[in-house]
Each structure stands twice: as structure tokens, then as C-alpha cells.
Design an enzyme around this catalytic site. Structure first.
Site, short mmCIF file in Angstrom:
data_model
loop_
_atom_site.label_atom_id
_atom_site.label_comp_id
_atom_site.label_asym_id
_atom_site.label_seq_id
_atom_site.Cartn_x
_atom_site.Cartn_y
_atom_site.Cartn_z
N LYS A 109 -98.25 -12.94 64.82
CA LYS A 109 -97.25 -14.73 64.51
C LYS A 109 -96.79 -14.59 65.49
O LYS A 109 -95.94 -13.68 66.08
CB LYS A 109 -96.89 -14.56 63.25
CG LYS A 109 -97.69 -14.44 61.95
CD LYS A 109 -98.83 -15.04 61.61
CE LYS A 109 -99.79 -15.30 60.42
NZ LYS A 109 -101.15 -16.30 60.18
N HIS A 113 -113.49 -15.55 60.15
CA HIS A 113 -112.50 -16.01 59.46
C HIS A 113 -113.50 -16.83 58.83
O HIS A 113 -113.87 -18.12 59.05
CB HIS A 113 -111.85 -16.35 60.42
CG HIS A 113 -110.50 -17.12 59.88
ND1 HIS A 113 -110.52 -17.80 59.07
CD2 HIS A 113 -109.40 -16.34 59.62
CE1 HIS A 113 -108.84 -17.92 58.52
NE2 HIS A 113 -108.02 -16.95 58.50
#
Length: 470
Positions: A170, A289
Site C-alpha cells: 500500500k 485475485h
């Protein structure tokens, strides 16, 4: 109304006259599906169920003369059972058996095109949800499945006896390639097994894919040299075309990365199966994902349950698949989650309605897919995660690593210490459900990194009612 014309009975007939067959006993070679069905007011459930069977197999809205050119009894779908959904008004479970010959071998795309195609827009239905599929062994054997599977992955990584640890880098968008690589290095040297591209990192102006791949691989090699452990980063090769996807995968292999990543729903099952076959041929692990899944699976009465998507992904191919956490920030009912986690990694799963498993599924030794728990988890969740998911899982802490007050490497160390402490306590016979917090506090006494994490996140909880429950 029927009219006699050209030697056949033209006109419109009730679907249930042909496709509702309650006396039918499914064959071992049939593909079975369970739908949650909400009929429009005044429409009999048997007629709706027969319409589902018809529109997802050989039927159309009227009798056609070409019906006489084939054997409908051989090829039609059959609704063999309709039962009310417990606790719901005007909702029914509809069970349909499809002959094996309706499906192309090795194609998840073809199965879903039939089962969740036009039928979901049928006017006689207020809502329709595909709850489960039983793939027959005869069809299972036509799929490659995961490129490698859990056992081979552990051998490649030389990591046994505990869940694997990961982290999503992140901020998910905006970092330069060099700063991104630095964040990866800090996490891996701190004790994580993997780091991960976020699902929407592809090749944007601020960080092109080739630059990211090179800086990340440098971080992997440097952290491996320092820790003497095998490390990896899920390099997202999802792209606008299959050709570009495979080009990125080839480059990842050339620079020596052990694992790549694909967004299987936005990329599509055809692209995913293509990539999975490439990964097996080239010895690269494949992380999957599930971006976009909640659009499809979150509503309780319409769409596709995630257990179906998980089964289909296992057949299409993936060594890892995100599965939710039960305890984190994302939606996930515990019983249903445990049900589809077993469907991802076990070889044989018995029918168990209490966990949402509608059919006994035999995978015929198809490799298993490792569940990945991620989404709003931190060190205080570690005992529950170890107890819920067991060893054959990957626990992925994004903010729970990078949000550590001392930085990425201490955040990674805190998670690794918490994991090792929980696994050791479990192996010693302690109950993580009852003593988990004590286990963490004891470990925090000799790990300042863990102590700081425990203090930071002691009040953080995500307590909302689950929308999709059994």
C-alpha cells in the site's frame, strides 16, 4: 394454443411437461446444479424450475420443428427436485441434472455460459442464484486444475507446518517502481513469505509493469540473501489482451520470480485457463485475485455463490485464491466460508447443508488451491485465523503490516512472531479460541515489534451483520 402444421405440434407448452421430472435419478456422469429461485407472483415453482432447466439446456420459449431432428431425452436438462428454502417466503431450491454431453471438455467458460446465461434474465423469475455445482468425475478429469497445488508449492518454497504470510503493498496506486520495490524488500526481510501487487496494479503511467517487475525482483533476491528463506511477490500480469498477459508472464519467468498473479473474474476464465496452463509448463506458481466477485456473489437471492466461483477457479487453475477472512473487514459467513475453503483444497468433500455444500464433490486427485485470507486483519486476529484456516492457507496482512508504527519490517516481524507463537501454542495443545489473546501477550513480552502492534490495534473491530448467511 397448438396448431397442427407441417407434421409437428407447433405452439407454446408449459416447460414442466418436458423438463420437470421428479422421478429422475441423477447419474454419476450428470453435472448437477442447485439454484435458489424466486418465482414471480402466481407462477408455480415447478414451472419456474422447469424453465430454468430448459433455458439452461435445450429449451426455448416455443416448440420448434428441429426438436424432431435430435433426441431431447438424451440432451435436455432435468429438474428432479424442488424444495422450499427454510425460513424464506417464496424461495425454492431447484435441483437440475445436465447430461455430460452438453459441456465442452476442459472449458469452465462453456459450463458457465450454459448455467448462468440467458436464464438469469427470464421474466418468470424475480431472482435466481446458482448455489452449487456437482462436477462429475468424468468431466473433472478433462481439466488441468491448479498449475502446481499446495503440496508442490510447499516443496518449492521449503516451508512446512504453518500458514504462509503475505502482505499487499500500500498505497495500492501512486508509488514509483523503486519505492514500491523498497516497500517489498522491507516486508520480506521482516519475516513475510510473500508480498503482493494490489489487484488494480497493472501498467499505469506512474509505474509501468517492466520497471515494477525489475525492482521487485531485486527486493526478492536481496531479502532472500539476508534471511536464507525463499521469498516471493505476486507480480500481477493481468492485461488488456491475452498476448500482453503472456508477454508479462514470460518476462517474470526470465528474471526468476517464483509466482505471478491474475485477476480471474475481470480477466475472464478463458484467459485464466490459458495462464494456468502456461504456469504449469513453466514452473511458476499462480496467485488468483477475485476482484469483482462481490458484484456476482454478495446478494443472497440473485447471482452466483462464491463456492461455485471457487470450484470453477480450481478447475480453471490457480494455486492461491482469496477466500475472505470471517473476522476481517470483508463479508464472510463462517460456516459458508469453511465450506468453500474445503471445496478449494480437499480431494473429497461430503454434502453438508449446514456449511452450504449441496453436493458431495469428488475431485479425483485434482491438486488443491490454497485459500488466502485477507482484508482488514491484524495481529489480534491471528489466533482465530490459525484456528479457522489451519496450516494450508496464506494469511495476508496489508494495513496490518504496513500500518505498524515503526514501519514495514517491524510490522512484518510482528506478524511472523504472532504466527509462530500461535502455531506453537496450538501444537502444544492449547486452545487458541480461549487462550489466543494470552498467547499473543506472552509473545509480546519478548518481541517489542509485536507489543507495539498489539497496543496499536487493540480496539479495532469490524462488527457488522453478514448479508449472505446460510
Amino acid at each position: 394454443m397448438q396448431t397442427k402444421s407441417a407434421g409437428f405440434n407447433a405452439g407454446v407448452q408449459d416447460y414442466r411437461l418436458t423438463y420437470y421430472t421428479p422421478d429422475y435419478t441423477p447419474k454419476d456422469t450428470d453435472l448437477l446444479a442447485c439454484f435458489r429461485m424466486t418465482p414471480q407472483p402466481g407462477v408455480p415453482p415447478e414451472e419456474c424450475a422447469a424453465a430454468v432447466a430448459a433455458e439452461s439446456s435445450t429449451g426455448t420459449w416455443t416448440t420448434v420443428w428441429t426438436d424432431g431432428l435430435t433426441d431431447l431425452d438424451r440432451y435436455k436438462g432435468r429438474c428432479y427436485n424442488v424444495e422450499p428454502v427454510p425460513g424464506e417466503d417464496n424461495q425454492y431450491f431447484c435441483f437440475v441434472a445436465y447430461p455430460l454431453d452438453l459441456f465442452e471438455e476442459g472449458s469452465v467458460t462453456n459450463v458457465l455460459t450454459s448455467l448462468v446465461g440467458n436464464v438469469f434474465g427470464f421474466k418468470a423469475l424475480r431472482a435466481l442464484r446458482l448455489e452449487d455445482i456437482r462436477f462429475p468425475v468424468a468431466l473433472i478429469k478433462t481439466y488441468q486444475g491448479p498449475p502446481h497445488g499446495i503440496t508442490v508449492e510447499r516443496d518449492l518454497l521449503n516451508k512446512y507446518g504453518r500458514p504462509l504470510l503475505g502482505c499487499t503493498i500500500k498505497p495500492k496506486l501512486g508509488l514509483s517502481a523503486k519505492n514500491y520495490g523498497r516497500a517489498v524488500y522491507e516486508c520480506l526481510r521482516g519475516g513475510l513469505d510473500f508480498t503482493k501487487d494490489d489487484e488494480n496494479i497493472n501498467s499505469q503511467p506512474f509505474m509501468r509493469w517492466r520497471d515494477r517487475f525489475l525492482f521487485v525482483q531485486e527486493a526478492i533476491e536481496k531479502s532472500q540473501a539476508e534471511t536464507n528463506e525463499v521469498k516471493g511477490h505476486y507480480l500481477n500480469v493481468t492485461a488488456g489482451t491475452c498476448e500482453e498477459m503472456l508477454k508479462r508472464a514470460e518476462f517474470a519467468k526470465e528474471i526468476g520470480t517464483p509466482i505471478i498473479m491474475h485477476d480471474f473474474l475481470t480477466g475472464g476464465f478463458t484467459a485464466n485457463t490459458t495462464l494456468a496452463k502456461w504456469c504449469r509448463d513453466n514452473g511458476v506458481l499462480l496467485h488468483i485475485h477475485r476482484a469483482m466477485h462481490a458484484v456476482i456473489d454478495r446478494q443472497k437471492n440473485h447471482g452466483i455463490h462464491f463456492r461455485v466461483l471457487a470450484k470453477c477457479l480450481r478447475l480453471s487453475g490457480g494455486d492461491h485464491l482469496h477466500s475472505g477472512t470471517v473476522v476481517g473487514k470483508l463479508e464472510g459467513d463462517r460456516a459458508a466460508t469453511l465450506g468453500f475453503v474445503d471445496l478449494m483444497r480437499e480431494d473429497y468433500v461430503e454434502e453438508d447443508r449446514s456449511r452450504g455444500v449441496f453436493f458431495t464433490q469428488d475431485y479425483a486427485s485434482l491438486p488443491g488451491t490454497m485459500p488466502v485470507a485477507s482484508g482488514g486483519i491484524h495481529v489480534w486476529h491471528m489466533p482465530a485465523l490459525v484456528e479457522i484456516f489451519g496450516d494450508d492457507s496464506c494469511l495476508q496482512f496489508g494495513g496490518g503490516t504496513l500500518g505498524h508504527p515503526w514501519g514495514n519490517a517491524p510490522g512484518a516481524t510482528a506478524n511472523r512472531v504472532a504466527l509462530e507463537a500461535c502455531v506453537q501454542a496450538r501444537n502444544e495443545g492449547r486452545s487458541l479460541a480461549r487462550e489466543g489473546n494470552d498467547v499473543l501477550r506472552e509473545a509480546g513480552k519478548w518481541s517489542p515489534e509485536l507489543a507495539a502492534a498489539l497496543d496499536l490495534w487493540k480496539e479495532i473491530k469490524f462488527e457488522f451483520d453478514t448479508v449472505d448467511t446460510l
